[in-house]
Design an enzyme around this catalytic site. Structure first.
Site, PDB file in Angstrom:
ATOM      1  N   CYS A   1     -21.056  44.822  35.295  1.00 34.15           N
ATOM      2  CA  CYS A   1     -20.877  44.538  33.762  1.00 34.15           C
ATOM      3  C   CYS A   1     -20.853  43.273  33.484  1.00 34.15           C
ATOM      4  O   CYS A   1     -20.305  42.466  34.210  1.00 34.15           O
ATOM      5  CB  CYS A   1     -19.746  45.488  33.004  1.00 34.15           C
ATOM      6  SG  CYS A   1     -19.468  45.478  31.349  1.00 34.15           S
TER       7      CYS A   1
ATOM      8  N   ASP B   1     -18.583  42.054  31.549  1.00 35.38           N
ATOM      9  CA  ASP B   1     -17.189  41.933  31.273  1.00 35.38           C
ATOM     10  C   ASP B   1     -16.472  40.570  32.208  1.00 35.38           C
ATOM     11  O   ASP B   1     -16.907  40.312  33.397  1.00 35.38           O
ATOM     12  CB  ASP B   1     -16.150  42.917  31.913  1.00 35.38           C
ATOM     13  CG  ASP B   1     -14.977  42.836  31.272  1.00 35.38           C
ATOM     14  OD1 ASP B   1     -14.147  42.212  31.911  1.00 35.38           O
ATOM     15  OD2 ASP B   1     -14.865  44.078  30.666  1.00 35.38           O
TER      16      ASP B   1
ATOM     17  N   ARG C   1     -13.832  39.890  33.189  1.00 35.95           N
ATOM     18  CA  ARG C   1     -12.961  40.100  34.310  1.00 35.95           C
ATOM     19  C   ARG C   1     -13.553  40.465  35.673  1.00 35.95           C
ATOM     20  O   ARG C   1     -12.954  40.456  36.847  1.00 35.95           O
ATOM     21  CB  ARG C   1     -11.974  41.141  34.111  1.00 35.95           C
ATOM     22  CG  ARG C   1     -11.212  40.528  32.662  1.00 35.95           C
ATOM     23  CD  ARG C   1     -10.468  41.936  31.989  1.00 35.95           C
ATOM     24  NE  ARG C   1     -11.371  43.024  31.426  1.00 35.95           N
ATOM     25  CZ  ARG C   1     -11.460  44.130  31.086  1.00 35.95           C
ATOM     26  NH1 ARG C   1      -9.820  44.349  30.862  1.00 35.95           N
ATOM     27  NH2 ARG C   1     -12.035  44.747  30.643  1.00 35.95           N
TER      28      ARG C   1
ATOM     29  N   HIS D   1     -16.579  49.245  36.278  1.00 37.94           N
ATOM     30  CA  HIS D   1     -15.263  48.849  36.592  1.00 37.94           C
ATOM     31  C   HIS D   1     -14.392  49.430  35.367  1.00 37.94           C
ATOM     32  O   HIS D   1     -14.842  50.010  34.655  1.00 37.94           O
ATOM     33  CB  HIS D   1     -15.210  47.411  36.310  1.00 37.94           C
ATOM     34  CG  HIS D   1     -15.550  47.035  34.571  1.00 37.94           C
ATOM     35  ND1 HIS D   1     -14.441  46.601  33.718  1.00 37.94           N
ATOM     36  CD2 HIS D   1     -16.771  46.644  34.128  1.00 37.94           C
ATOM     37  CE1 HIS D   1     -15.031  46.414  32.459  1.00 37.94           C
ATOM     38  NE2 HIS D   1     -16.375  46.472  32.736  1.00 37.94           N
TER      39      HIS D   1
ATOM     40  N   CYS E   1     -13.593  49.701  30.722  1.00 38.57           N
ATOM     41  CA  CYS E   1     -14.726  48.979  30.174  1.00 38.57           C
ATOM     42  C   CYS E   1     -15.153  49.287  28.906  1.00 38.57           C
ATOM     43  O   CYS E   1     -14.855  50.383  28.568  1.00 38.57           O
ATOM     44  CB  CYS E   1     -16.083  49.580  31.260  1.00 38.57           C
ATOM     45  SG  CYS E   1     -17.726  48.833  30.619  1.00 38.57           S
TER      46      CYS E   1
HETATM   47 ZN   LIG Z   1     -17.740  46.919  31.203  1.00 39.11          ZN
END
Ligand SMILES: [Zn+2]
Length: 226
Positions: free
Chosen positions: A39, A41, A43, A98, A101
């Protein structure tokens, strides 16, 4: 931007000198062993959490770690996969979802992204997860629903991955294995889809994640714990 430029300066001063040889070698070309699809994302940092060196991972990130199925239109992730398999000859492709999400939360409540037509259209490639959980899972709601959606999305994207001719051909001749993982941000845990068990299992040091991911009757086998 200052923060990023300072960071690059620090990299040049403190990191690069210690890996000069590696970077000079990598300047001639790359031979990553694994394509890592995860992803976007902020993090989720594949190289950080896997302690991977430059040149090891061919990383592709998008919202929801999605691989659209082979179709008439071309998506950039599919083009990257083709390149990774045919040219770079990666031996593994990992699709890694993850915890927490946002894309999976949007599957729980599509109204959250109703004002974003492009994102809504993109996440239709994850509809498979929503349908699987809605029809078989305990709930779409809350933490349990989010966890189920995250898992089923990884399994669904693995299935999409198999529809790509380059991937199917490489799997068939044994030169490529595909893996479905989920990274837990809060606990620094990694789970892998194990088709033999029909669910996700902890990845432990010294263990190999399941090399091939064929979805079985996950809900029938594992009940609500899938
Ligand atoms: Zn995500």
């Amino acid at each position: 931007m200052d923060r990023l430029i300072q960071g690059f300066n620090r990299f040049r001063r403190e990191v690069f000198p210690h890996q000069r040889e590696l970077f000079h070698k990598l300047a001639q070309g790359q031979q990553p062993h694994t394509m890592f699809i995860t992803c976007a994302d902020s993090r989720v940092m594949p190289e950080l959490i896997l302690c991977a060196q430059p040149g090891e991972l061919f990383v592709y990130r998008n919202v929801g770690n999605i691989v659209p199925p082979y179709a008439q239109h071309v998506s950039s992730v599919v083009a990257a996969i083709e390149y990774a398999v045919k040219v770079l000859k990666v031996r593994h492709i990992v699709i890694c979802g993850h915890s927490d999400c946002g894309a999976m939360k949007a599957l729980q409540d599509p109204e959250r992204i109703a004002s974003m037509p492009s994102l809504s259209a993109w996440l239709r490639h994850a509809d498979v997860a929503r349908h699987v959980v809605a029809e078989n899972g305990p709930t779409l709601e809350g933490e349990v629903g989010l966890r189920c959606l995250t898992e089923e999305n990884v399994v669904g994207q693995l299935e999409h991955l198999r529809t790509l001719p380059a991937v199917a051909a490489a799997i068939a001749n044994g030169s490529l294995a595909i893996h479905g993982w989920i990274y837990d941000i809060a606990h620094a845990e990694l789970r892998a889809f194990d088709p033999a068990r029909g669910g996700f299992v902890a990845v432990l040091p010294g263990s190999e994640s399941a090399p091939d991911a064929t979805p079985l009757a996950r809900f029938a086998l594992t009940g609500t714990d899938a």
